[in-house]
Scaffold this motif. Sequence first.
Motif, PDB file in Angstrom:
ATOM      1  N   LYS A  93       0.829  -1.200   0.000  1.00  0.00           N
ATOM      2  CA  LYS A  93       0.000   0.000   0.000  1.00  0.00           C
ATOM      3  C   LYS A  93       0.869   1.259   0.000  1.00  0.00           C
ATOM      4  N   ALA A  94       1.961   1.219   0.754  1.00  0.00           N
ATOM      5  CA  ALA A  94       2.876   2.367   0.767  1.00  0.00           C
ATOM      6  C   ALA A  94       3.587   2.498  -0.571  1.00  0.00           C
ATOM      7  N   GLN A  95       3.956   1.364  -1.155  1.00  0.00           N
ATOM      8  CA  GLN A  95       4.579   1.396  -2.476  1.00  0.00           C
ATOM      9  C   GLN A  95       3.638   2.014  -3.507  1.00  0.00           C
ATOM     10  N   GLU A  96       2.344   1.675  -3.401  1.00  0.00           N
ATOM     11  CA  GLU A  96       1.363   2.205  -4.349  1.00  0.00           C
ATOM     12  C   GLU A  96       1.248   3.719  -4.242  1.00  0.00           C
ATOM     13  N   VAL A  97       1.373   4.258  -3.035  1.00  0.00           N
ATOM     14  CA  VAL A  97       1.315   5.711  -2.855  1.00  0.00           C
ATOM     15  C   VAL A  97       2.389   6.389  -3.701  1.00  0.00           C
ATOM     16  N   LEU A  98       3.588   5.827  -3.671  1.00  0.00           N
ATOM     17  CA  LEU A  98       4.697   6.405  -4.439  1.00  0.00           C
ATOM     18  C   LEU A  98       4.543   6.157  -5.936  1.00  0.00           C
ATOM     19  N   ASN A 123       1.819   5.630  -7.669  1.00  0.00           N
ATOM     20  CA  ASN A 123       0.712   6.402  -8.225  1.00  0.00           C
ATOM     21  C   ASN A 123       1.087   7.868  -8.437  1.00  0.00           C
ATOM     22  N   ALA A 124       2.128   8.310  -7.733  1.00  0.00           N
ATOM     23  CA  ALA A 124       2.611   9.681  -7.904  1.00  0.00           C
ATOM     24  C   ALA A 124       3.701   9.752  -8.972  1.00  0.00           C
ATOM     25  N   GLY A 125       3.962   8.616  -9.619  1.00  0.00           N
ATOM     26  CA  GLY A 125       4.952   8.581 -10.682  1.00  0.00           C
ATOM     27  C   GLY A 125       6.389   8.576 -10.201  1.00  0.00           C
ATOM     28  N   LEU A 126       6.626   8.086  -8.997  1.00  0.00           N
ATOM     29  CA  LEU A 126       7.972   8.089  -8.420  1.00  0.00           C
ATOM     30  C   LEU A 126       8.641   6.726  -8.601  1.00  0.00           C
ATOM     31  N   ASP A 127       9.936   6.743  -8.796  1.00  0.00           N
ATOM     32  CA  ASP A 127      10.732   5.525  -8.896  1.00  0.00           C
ATOM     33  C   ASP A 127      11.191   5.136  -7.490  1.00  0.00           C
ATOM     34  N   GLU A 166       4.060  11.897   2.870  1.00  0.00           N
ATOM     35  CA  GLU A 166       4.885  13.082   3.106  1.00  0.00           C
ATOM     36  C   GLU A 166       5.858  13.291   1.950  1.00  0.00           C
ATOM     37  N   VAL A 167       6.434  12.202   1.455  1.00  0.00           N
ATOM     38  CA  VAL A 167       7.352  12.277   0.323  1.00  0.00           C
ATOM     39  C   VAL A 167       6.629  12.837  -0.908  1.00  0.00           C
ATOM     40  N   VAL A 168       5.447  12.332  -1.175  1.00  0.00           N
ATOM     41  CA  VAL A 168       4.674  12.788  -2.329  1.00  0.00           C
ATOM     42  C   VAL A 168       4.362  14.277  -2.208  1.00  0.00           C
ATOM     43  N   ARG A 169       3.970  14.725  -1.032  1.00  0.00           N
ATOM     44  CA  ARG A 169       3.664  16.144  -0.837  1.00  0.00           C
ATOM     45  C   ARG A 169       4.868  17.018  -1.190  1.00  0.00           C
ATOM     46  N   VAL A 170       6.006  16.666  -0.603  1.00  0.00           N
ATOM     47  CA  VAL A 170       7.194  17.508  -0.789  1.00  0.00           C
ATOM     48  C   VAL A 170       7.665  17.492  -2.239  1.00  0.00           C
ATOM     49  N   LEU A 171       7.696  16.315  -2.848  1.00  0.00           N
ATOM     50  CA  LEU A 171       8.158  16.232  -4.237  1.00  0.00           C
ATOM     51  C   LEU A 171       7.154  16.817  -5.222  1.00  0.00           C
ATOM     52  N   SER A 172       5.948  17.089  -4.726  1.00  0.00           N
ATOM     53  CA  SER A 172       4.934  17.755  -5.556  1.00  0.00           C
ATOM     54  C   SER A 172       4.953  19.269  -5.344  1.00  0.00           C
ATOM     55  N   GLY A 173       5.882  19.723  -4.500  1.00  0.00           N
ATOM     56  CA  GLY A 173       6.002  21.155  -4.253  1.00  0.00           C
ATOM     57  C   GLY A 173       5.204  21.662  -3.078  1.00  0.00           C
ATOM     58  N   GLU A 174       4.576  20.773  -2.322  1.00  0.00           N
ATOM     59  CA  GLU A 174       3.807  21.164  -1.144  1.00  0.00           C
ATOM     60  C   GLU A 174       4.663  21.060   0.116  1.00  0.00           C
TER      61      GLU A 174
END
Length: 317
Positions: free
Chosen positions: A16-21, A23-27, A302-310
Amino acid sequence: MATVLTTSRAFATCYKAQEVLKNAGLDINIITPSKPLQSDELVKLVNNVDAIIAGLDFIDDKVIKAASPMLKIIARNGVGYDRVDLKSASENNVYVTITPGTNSISVCELAFSLMTGLSRKVHLMDSYVREGSWKREPGIELFGKTIGILGTGAIGKNLALRCLAFGMNVIAYDLYPDKELIEKYHVKYVNDPQEIYQVADFISLHLPAVKQTHHMINKQSIDLMKKDVFIINTSRGELIDDDALYEALVTNRIKGAGLDVFTMEPFTDQRFFKLNNVILTPHSGAFTQEATEKTLIMAAKEVVRVLSGEKPLHPVN
Protein backbone atom coordinates in the motif's frame (compact mmCIF):
# COMPACT_ATOMS: atom_id res chain seq x y z
CA MET A 1 11.41 10.68 -12.78
CA ALA A 2 12.17 11.41 -9.12
CA THR A 3 13.73 8.61 -7.09
CA VAL A 4 12.87 7.56 -3.54
CA LEU A 5 15.34 5.48 -1.55
CA THR A 6 13.75 3.34 1.18
CA THR A 7 15.91 1.74 3.86
CA SER A 8 13.11 0.47 6.07
CA ARG A 9 13.03 -3.32 5.75
CA ALA A 10 9.26 -3.41 6.16
CA PHE A 11 8.76 -1.22 3.09
CA ALA A 12 9.61 -4.14 0.79
CA THR A 13 6.37 -5.90 1.76
CA CYS A 14 4.16 -2.88 2.38
CA TYR A 15 2.46 -2.73 -0.98
CA LYS A 16 0.00 0.00 0.00
CA ALA A 17 2.88 2.37 0.77
CA GLN A 18 4.58 1.40 -2.48
CA GLU A 19 1.36 2.20 -4.35
CA VAL A 20 1.32 5.71 -2.86
CA LEU A 21 4.70 6.41 -4.44
CA LYS A 22 4.02 4.60 -7.71
CA ASN A 23 0.71 6.40 -8.23
CA ALA A 24 2.61 9.68 -7.90
CA GLY A 25 4.95 8.58 -10.68
CA LEU A 26 7.97 8.09 -8.42
CA ASP A 27 10.73 5.52 -8.90
CA ILE A 28 11.48 3.40 -5.81
CA ASN A 29 14.86 2.02 -4.80
CA ILE A 30 14.13 -0.50 -2.04
CA ILE A 31 17.02 -1.50 0.25
CA THR A 32 16.47 -4.13 2.97
CA PRO A 33 19.48 -4.01 5.30
CA SER A 34 19.75 -6.46 8.18
CA LYS A 35 20.45 -3.60 10.60
CA PRO A 36 20.36 0.22 10.59
CA LEU A 37 22.79 1.63 8.05
CA GLN A 38 25.80 3.64 9.19
CA SER A 39 26.68 6.94 7.59
CA ASP A 40 29.48 5.52 5.43
CA GLU A 41 27.12 2.89 4.05
CA LEU A 42 24.41 5.41 3.21
CA VAL A 43 26.77 7.79 1.43
CA LYS A 44 27.20 5.15 -1.28
CA LEU A 45 23.44 4.89 -1.85
CA VAL A 46 22.15 8.45 -1.96
CA ASN A 47 23.52 9.78 -5.24
CA ASN A 48 20.67 11.19 -7.40
CA VAL A 49 18.08 10.45 -4.70
CA ASP A 50 15.23 12.93 -4.28
CA ALA A 51 13.78 11.47 -1.07
CA ILE A 52 14.66 8.97 1.62
CA ILE A 53 12.19 6.95 3.65
CA ALA A 54 14.47 6.02 6.53
CA GLY A 55 14.39 3.50 9.31
CA LEU A 56 16.82 3.84 12.21
CA ASP A 57 19.75 4.70 9.93
CA PHE A 58 22.42 7.24 10.85
CA ILE A 59 21.92 10.19 8.50
CA ASP A 60 24.61 12.74 9.25
CA ASP A 61 26.03 15.75 7.45
CA LYS A 62 28.10 13.55 5.11
CA VAL A 63 25.01 11.69 3.90
CA ILE A 64 22.96 14.83 3.38
CA LYS A 65 25.74 16.61 1.50
CA ALA A 66 26.33 13.53 -0.65
CA ALA A 67 22.66 13.61 -1.66
CA SER A 68 22.49 17.37 -2.25
CA PRO A 69 21.17 19.20 -4.13
CA MET A 70 18.73 16.50 -5.29
CA LEU A 71 17.52 15.47 -1.84
CA LYS A 72 14.34 17.23 -0.73
CA ILE A 73 13.01 15.15 2.16
CA ILE A 74 14.05 12.55 4.73
CA ALA A 75 10.84 10.89 5.90
CA ARG A 76 11.46 9.03 9.13
CA ASN A 77 9.57 5.78 9.51
CA GLY A 78 8.58 6.55 13.10
CA VAL A 79 8.69 9.45 15.56
CA GLY A 80 12.34 9.46 16.61
CA TYR A 81 14.76 11.64 14.66
CA ASP A 82 17.84 11.76 16.89
CA ARG A 83 19.88 9.92 14.25
CA VAL A 84 19.23 12.58 11.62
CA ASP A 85 21.37 15.74 11.50
CA LEU A 86 18.61 18.36 11.59
CA LYS A 87 21.04 21.26 11.35
CA SER A 88 22.59 19.92 8.16
CA ALA A 89 19.18 19.07 6.73
CA SER A 90 17.93 22.61 7.29
CA GLU A 91 21.10 24.15 5.85
CA ASN A 92 20.66 22.02 2.72
CA ASN A 93 16.92 22.74 2.36
CA VAL A 94 15.90 19.18 3.21
CA TYR A 95 12.71 18.52 5.15
CA VAL A 96 12.85 15.93 7.94
CA THR A 97 9.46 14.46 8.78
CA ILE A 98 8.08 11.97 11.26
CA THR A 99 4.93 9.85 11.52
CA PRO A 100 3.28 10.81 14.82
CA GLY A 101 0.62 8.58 16.30
CA THR A 102 0.96 5.70 13.85
CA ASN A 103 2.81 3.32 16.16
CA SER A 104 1.78 4.61 19.57
CA ILE A 105 -0.62 1.74 20.30
CA SER A 106 1.88 -0.92 19.27
CA VAL A 107 4.74 0.52 21.31
CA CYS A 108 2.63 1.09 24.41
CA GLU A 109 1.26 -2.46 24.20
CA LEU A 110 4.80 -3.86 24.12
CA ALA A 111 5.74 -1.71 27.11
CA PHE A 112 2.69 -3.04 28.93
CA SER A 113 3.50 -6.64 27.97
CA LEU A 114 7.03 -6.20 29.32
CA MET A 115 5.49 -5.03 32.58
CA THR A 116 3.15 -8.01 32.87
CA GLY A 117 5.83 -10.45 31.72
CA LEU A 118 8.27 -9.27 34.37
CA SER A 119 5.69 -9.04 37.13
CA ARG A 120 4.64 -12.68 36.60
CA LYS A 121 8.11 -13.95 35.48
CA VAL A 122 6.58 -15.42 32.35
CA HIS A 123 9.94 -15.77 30.61
CA LEU A 124 11.31 -17.93 33.43
CA MET A 125 8.31 -20.24 33.73
CA ASP A 126 8.21 -20.72 29.97
CA SER A 127 11.81 -21.96 30.06
CA TYR A 128 11.05 -24.30 32.98
CA VAL A 129 8.17 -26.00 31.13
CA ARG A 130 10.32 -26.43 28.02
CA GLU A 131 12.97 -28.11 30.19
CA GLY A 132 10.45 -30.58 31.61
CA SER A 133 10.06 -28.83 34.95
CA TRP A 134 6.82 -27.78 36.63
CA LYS A 135 8.45 -25.12 38.78
CA ARG A 136 6.38 -22.03 39.48
CA GLU A 137 7.62 -18.55 40.26
CA PRO A 138 5.82 -16.18 42.64
CA GLY A 139 4.73 -13.01 40.91
CA ILE A 140 3.09 -9.74 41.82
CA GLU A 141 -0.15 -8.06 40.76
CA LEU A 142 -0.19 -4.79 38.84
CA PHE A 143 -3.35 -3.73 40.68
CA GLY A 144 -2.58 -1.05 43.24
CA LYS A 145 1.02 -0.57 42.11
CA THR A 146 2.42 2.80 41.08
CA ILE A 147 3.82 3.39 37.63
CA GLY A 148 5.88 6.44 36.79
CA ILE A 149 5.70 7.35 33.11
CA LEU A 150 8.45 9.62 31.85
CA GLY A 151 7.07 11.26 28.75
CA THR A 152 3.35 11.40 28.00
CA GLY A 153 3.24 11.87 24.26
CA ALA A 154 1.03 9.49 22.29
CA ILE A 155 2.84 6.36 23.54
CA GLY A 156 3.13 7.37 27.18
CA LYS A 157 -0.46 8.59 27.26
CA ASN A 158 -1.81 5.33 25.83
CA LEU A 159 0.23 3.39 28.37
CA ALA A 160 -1.21 5.53 31.16
CA LEU A 161 -4.76 4.72 30.08
CA ARG A 162 -4.06 0.98 30.07
CA CYS A 163 -2.41 1.13 33.48
CA LEU A 164 -5.38 3.01 34.90
CA ALA A 165 -7.69 0.31 33.53
CA PHE A 166 -5.66 -2.25 35.51
CA GLY A 167 -6.15 -0.30 38.71
CA MET A 168 -2.64 1.13 38.88
CA ASN A 169 -1.70 4.51 40.29
CA VAL A 170 -0.19 6.65 37.54
CA ILE A 171 2.23 9.52 38.05
CA ALA A 172 3.96 11.23 35.17
CA TYR A 173 6.69 13.61 34.12
CA ASP A 174 6.65 15.70 30.95
CA LEU A 175 7.70 19.22 30.08
CA TYR A 176 4.26 19.61 28.52
CA PRO A 177 1.69 17.80 30.71
CA ASP A 178 -1.32 16.31 28.95
CA LYS A 179 -4.42 18.29 29.89
CA GLU A 180 -6.82 15.37 29.35
CA LEU A 181 -4.78 13.03 31.56
CA ILE A 182 -4.92 15.60 34.34
CA GLU A 183 -8.54 16.74 34.08
CA LYS A 184 -10.31 13.57 32.98
CA TYR A 185 -8.13 10.83 34.45
CA HIS A 186 -6.60 12.67 37.42
CA VAL A 187 -3.03 11.68 36.58
CA LYS A 188 -0.57 13.43 38.85
CA TYR A 189 2.36 15.17 37.16
CA VAL A 190 5.60 15.87 39.00
CA ASN A 191 8.14 18.60 38.31
CA ASP A 192 11.22 16.39 38.56
CA PRO A 193 11.81 12.74 37.58
CA GLN A 194 13.41 12.22 41.00
CA GLU A 195 9.94 12.34 42.52
CA ILE A 196 9.01 9.36 40.35
CA TYR A 197 12.21 7.45 41.12
CA GLN A 198 11.46 7.54 44.83
CA VAL A 199 7.94 6.09 44.78
CA ALA A 200 7.33 4.09 41.58
CA ASP A 201 7.03 0.30 41.41
CA PHE A 202 7.39 0.50 37.62
CA ILE A 203 9.19 3.18 35.60
CA SER A 204 8.51 3.38 31.86
CA LEU A 205 10.61 5.61 29.61
CA HIS A 206 9.02 7.47 26.69
CA LEU A 207 11.34 10.40 26.09
CA PRO A 208 13.54 11.32 23.10
CA ALA A 209 17.31 10.88 23.16
CA VAL A 210 18.61 14.40 23.66
CA LYS A 211 21.39 15.90 25.75
CA GLN A 212 19.10 16.40 28.74
CA THR A 213 17.93 12.76 28.78
CA HIS A 214 21.24 11.03 28.00
CA HIS A 215 21.87 8.39 30.72
CA MET A 216 19.10 9.82 32.88
CA ILE A 217 18.87 6.31 34.33
CA ASN A 218 22.27 6.05 36.00
CA LYS A 219 23.76 5.04 39.33
CA GLN A 220 22.56 8.22 41.04
CA SER A 221 18.97 7.91 39.83
CA ILE A 222 18.89 4.15 40.54
CA ASP A 223 20.05 4.82 44.10
CA LEU A 224 16.87 6.85 44.61
CA MET A 225 14.60 4.03 43.45
CA LYS A 226 12.75 1.40 45.44
CA LYS A 227 14.52 -1.94 45.57
CA ASP A 228 11.60 -3.76 43.97
CA VAL A 229 11.23 -1.39 41.01
CA PHE A 230 11.02 -2.55 37.39
CA ILE A 231 12.43 -0.34 34.61
CA ILE A 232 10.88 -0.49 31.13
CA ASN A 233 12.49 1.13 28.10
CA THR A 234 10.80 1.15 24.69
CA SER A 235 12.05 4.62 23.80
CA ARG A 236 15.79 5.02 23.17
CA GLY A 237 18.74 3.08 24.53
CA GLU A 238 20.70 6.26 25.19
CA LEU A 239 18.43 7.07 28.13
CA ILE A 240 20.06 4.32 30.22
CA ASP A 241 23.63 3.87 31.43
CA ASP A 242 24.10 0.17 30.65
CA ASP A 243 26.85 -0.36 33.22
CA ALA A 244 24.77 1.16 36.01
CA LEU A 245 21.71 -0.85 35.01
CA TYR A 246 23.67 -4.10 34.82
CA GLU A 247 25.16 -3.54 38.26
CA ALA A 248 21.68 -2.85 39.68
CA LEU A 249 20.26 -5.99 38.07
CA VAL A 250 23.06 -8.36 39.00
CA THR A 251 23.09 -7.20 42.63
CA ASN A 252 19.28 -7.18 42.85
CA ARG A 253 19.38 -3.47 43.65
CA ILE A 254 16.31 -3.30 41.42
CA LYS A 255 13.79 -6.03 40.67
CA GLY A 256 14.10 -6.23 36.91
CA ALA A 257 14.06 -4.54 33.52
CA GLY A 258 12.31 -4.87 30.17
CA LEU A 259 14.39 -3.47 27.32
CA ASP A 260 13.38 -3.09 23.68
CA VAL A 261 15.94 -0.43 22.72
CA PHE A 262 19.69 -0.20 23.11
CA THR A 263 22.50 2.27 22.48
CA MET A 264 24.08 -0.11 19.99
CA GLU A 265 21.82 -2.32 17.91
CA PRO A 266 21.93 -5.27 17.45
CA PHE A 267 22.56 -5.58 21.19
CA THR A 268 25.51 -7.85 21.94
CA ASP A 269 26.33 -7.20 25.61
CA GLN A 270 26.71 -10.77 26.85
CA ARG A 271 26.43 -9.71 30.49
CA PHE A 272 22.70 -9.13 30.15
CA PHE A 273 22.08 -12.45 28.42
CA LYS A 274 22.92 -14.33 31.62
CA LEU A 275 20.44 -12.44 33.82
CA ASN A 276 17.04 -13.94 34.64
CA ASN A 277 15.51 -10.65 35.80
CA VAL A 278 15.58 -8.94 32.41
CA ILE A 279 13.52 -9.37 29.24
CA LEU A 280 15.18 -8.28 25.99
CA THR A 281 13.42 -7.67 22.67
CA PRO A 282 14.98 -6.46 19.37
CA HIS A 283 13.58 -2.91 19.01
CA SER A 284 10.23 -4.36 18.03
CA GLY A 285 7.81 -1.97 19.73
CA ALA A 286 6.44 -0.63 16.46
CA PHE A 287 6.77 -3.94 14.63
CA THR A 288 3.15 -4.89 14.20
CA GLN A 289 1.22 -5.24 10.95
CA GLU A 290 -1.05 -2.35 11.82
CA ALA A 291 1.65 0.11 12.91
CA THR A 292 4.00 -0.75 10.07
CA GLU A 293 1.38 -0.12 7.41
CA LYS A 294 0.11 3.14 8.92
CA THR A 295 3.63 4.45 9.45
CA LEU A 296 4.95 3.68 5.98
CA ILE A 297 1.87 5.05 4.26
CA MET A 298 2.16 8.31 6.19
CA ALA A 299 5.87 8.57 5.37
CA ALA A 300 5.16 7.88 1.69
CA LYS A 301 2.46 10.56 1.61
CA GLU A 302 4.88 13.08 3.11
CA VAL A 303 7.35 12.28 0.32
CA VAL A 304 4.67 12.79 -2.33
CA ARG A 305 3.66 16.14 -0.84
CA VAL A 306 7.19 17.51 -0.79
CA LEU A 307 8.16 16.23 -4.24
CA SER A 308 4.93 17.75 -5.56
CA GLY A 309 6.00 21.15 -4.25
CA GLU A 310 3.81 21.16 -1.14
CA LYS A 311 4.82 21.49 2.50
CA PRO A 312 4.83 18.33 4.65
CA LEU A 313 2.32 17.89 7.46
CA HIS A 314 4.78 16.67 10.11
CA PRO A 315 8.18 18.36 9.71
CA VAL A 316 10.61 18.59 12.62
CA ASN A 317 12.95 21.17 11.08
